[in-house]
Design a protein around this motif. Structure first.
Motif, mmCIF file in Angstrom:
data_model
loop_
_atom_site.group_PDB
_atom_site.id
_atom_site.type_symbol
_atom_site.label_atom_id
_atom_site.label_comp_id
_atom_site.label_asym_id
_atom_site.label_seq_id
_atom_site.Cartn_x
_atom_site.Cartn_y
_atom_site.Cartn_z
ATOM 1 N N VAL A 100 -47.376 -99.490 -5.870
ATOM 2 C CA VAL A 100 -45.999 -99.292 -5.405
ATOM 3 C C VAL A 100 -46.035 -98.912 -3.935
ATOM 4 N N GLY A 101 -45.641 -99.865 -3.110
ATOM 5 C CA GLY A 101 -45.626 -99.657 -1.672
ATOM 6 C C GLY A 101 -46.862 -100.227 -1.010
ATOM 7 N N ALA A 102 -46.691 -100.718 0.204
ATOM 8 C CA ALA A 102 -47.813 -101.219 1.003
ATOM 9 C C ALA A 102 -47.790 -100.561 2.367
ATOM 10 N N GLY A 103 -47.459 -99.277 2.364
ATOM 11 C CA GLY A 103 -47.478 -98.498 3.601
ATOM 12 C C GLY A 103 -48.860 -97.941 3.852
ATOM 13 N N ALA A 104 -48.923 -96.755 4.453
ATOM 14 C CA ALA A 104 -50.207 -96.197 4.837
ATOM 15 C C ALA A 104 -51.101 -95.948 3.627
ATOM 16 N N THR A 105 -50.557 -95.324 2.582
ATOM 17 C CA THR A 105 -51.375 -94.977 1.417
ATOM 18 C C THR A 105 -51.554 -96.164 0.477
ATOM 19 N N GLY A 106 -50.452 -96.735 0.017
ATOM 20 C CA GLY A 106 -50.550 -97.870 -0.893
ATOM 21 C C GLY A 106 -51.232 -99.067 -0.258
ATOM 22 N N SER B 2 -47.631 -94.620 -5.009
ATOM 23 C CA SER B 2 -48.066 -94.048 -3.732
ATOM 24 C C SER B 2 -46.881 -93.778 -2.809
ATOM 25 N N CYS B 3 -45.691 -93.684 -3.400
ATOM 26 C CA CYS B 3 -44.474 -93.502 -2.601
ATOM 27 C C CYS B 3 -44.355 -92.058 -2.135
ATOM 28 N N LYS B 4 -43.434 -91.816 -1.209
ATOM 29 C CA LYS B 4 -43.077 -90.455 -0.840
ATOM 30 C C LYS B 4 -42.306 -89.820 -2.005
ATOM 31 N N GLY C 135 -47.052 -102.901 11.513
ATOM 32 C CA GLY C 135 -47.343 -102.991 10.082
ATOM 33 C C GLY C 135 -48.811 -102.907 9.735
ATOM 34 N N VAL C 136 -49.635 -102.462 10.684
ATOM 35 C CA VAL C 136 -51.072 -102.314 10.442
ATOM 36 C C VAL C 136 -51.347 -100.932 9.874
ATOM 37 N N VAL C 137 -52.143 -100.868 8.818
ATOM 38 C CA VAL C 137 -52.562 -99.589 8.249
ATOM 39 C C VAL C 137 -53.720 -99.061 9.081
#
Length: 311
Positions: free
Chosen positions: A6-12, A75-77, A135-137
């Motif tokens: 769930v999510g493709a941000g920093a953590t996911g 992995s969401c906030k 959009g780069v981790v």
């Protein structure tokens, strides 16, 4: 094993990207904007432990979910949890396992109420990462771990399967037979770190350089420790000594990610990390002087952010 991240941000994005890099069957649940970005530019991870470039990683929108997944990693906030639970509901089948790696403890009660405790593992992650404007981790140090376990401490068949799936995927995956205690150990420290660095708007080293800063940090830590102990999850002496040292270390650049979010005018996890600790201490009739000050400070900030009146 079909895995929904769930999510493709920093953590996911980091943990899901590593799993995908190592051949796991991963799909990212994302919003439309992030889906377009990933389709066009792919998922990029920049890390001292190894860069990754994954063209067009598999993504799905909430309204496209239909079939159940074997493992759902949340992995969401914390402030997005209610919406996320509604989003993932179509992907939860009779044999689905949910692994939340959020901060704090309140997510367990919320997930149990929505899906049933039998579906929900305990879990946490340790990583310092950010999503840049492209959009780069960007992984900021060498720490990258997920700890997970059955909340009753059992070594179930699904735990063995999940352990095999998460192991050998470019990050530290550690099964635990005491995951709830470990979650509390992280939370009592994080509430102290986030509370003191946000209150003082500075790093631990900057706070330690002031006459009363270390005492304030330790007073906040003690209120969190007492709350954990009264809840049945007292931190061990080694955990406590490490927490005290980290919160008073001269010259330390350590600060909470909540402070970074606060500075950037983003929503913060104040209610989940600090507010819930305060609520539990209040119910137990424990001392809450420092927790109350920090909570009031963060509530004033959030009110100003929502009103658009931040300086």
């Amino acid at each position: 094993m079909r895995i929904l991240i769930v999510g493709a941000g920093a953590t996911g994005g980091y943990f899901g990207g590593r799993l995908l890099q190592h051949g796991r069957d991963v799909t990212f649940l994302v919003r439309a904007k992030r889906a377009r970005q990933l389709a066009e530019h792919g998922l990029a991870i920049r890390s001292v432990t190894g860069d990754v470039d994954l063209p067009a990683p598999p993504t799905v929108l909430a309204n496209e979910l239909a079939d159940p997944f074997d493992l759902i990693v949340l992995s969401c906030k914390a402030y997005a949890l209610d919406q996320v639970m509604d989003d993932v509901a179509p992907a939860v089948g009779p044999r689905t396992t949910i692994l939340p790696v959020l901060n704090g403890m309140r997510q367990l009660d919320r997930l149990d109420g929505k899906f049933g405790a039998a579906h929900v593992l305990g879990g946490q992650c340790v990583i310092s990462a950010t999503l840049d404007d492209d959009g780069v981790v960007r992984h900021l140090n060498r720490m990258h771990s997920i700890t997970f376990g059955e909340r009753d401490g059992s070594r179930s068949a699904r735990m063995q399967q999940i352990t095999r799936e998460l192991s050998g995927a470019g990050f530290d995956a550690r099964p635990s037979d005491a995951i709830v205690q470990e979650m509390w150990d992280k939370w009592f420290f994080l509430a102290s770190l986030a509370g003191i660095t946000c209150l003082m708007r500075g790093s631990i080293g900057e706070i330690a350089a002031t006459p009363h800063g270390p005492a304030a940090a330790l007073a906040l830590l003690e209120e969190c420790r007492v709350t954990a102990a009264a809840s049945g999850y007292a931190p061990g002496e080694r955990v406590l000594e490490r927490a005290r040292a980290l919160l008073t270390e001269p010259g330390s650049n350590l600060e909470a990610s909540m402070l970074r979010d606060l500075r950037q005018g983003h929503p913060i996890e104040a209610d989940h990390v600090v507010g819930d600790m305060l609520a539990r201490a209040t119910r137990l009739q424990l001392p809450t002087t420092m927790l109350g000050i920090v909570d009031a400070h963060l509530k004033v900030h959030e009110a100003r952010r929502l009103a658009g009146t931040l300086p």
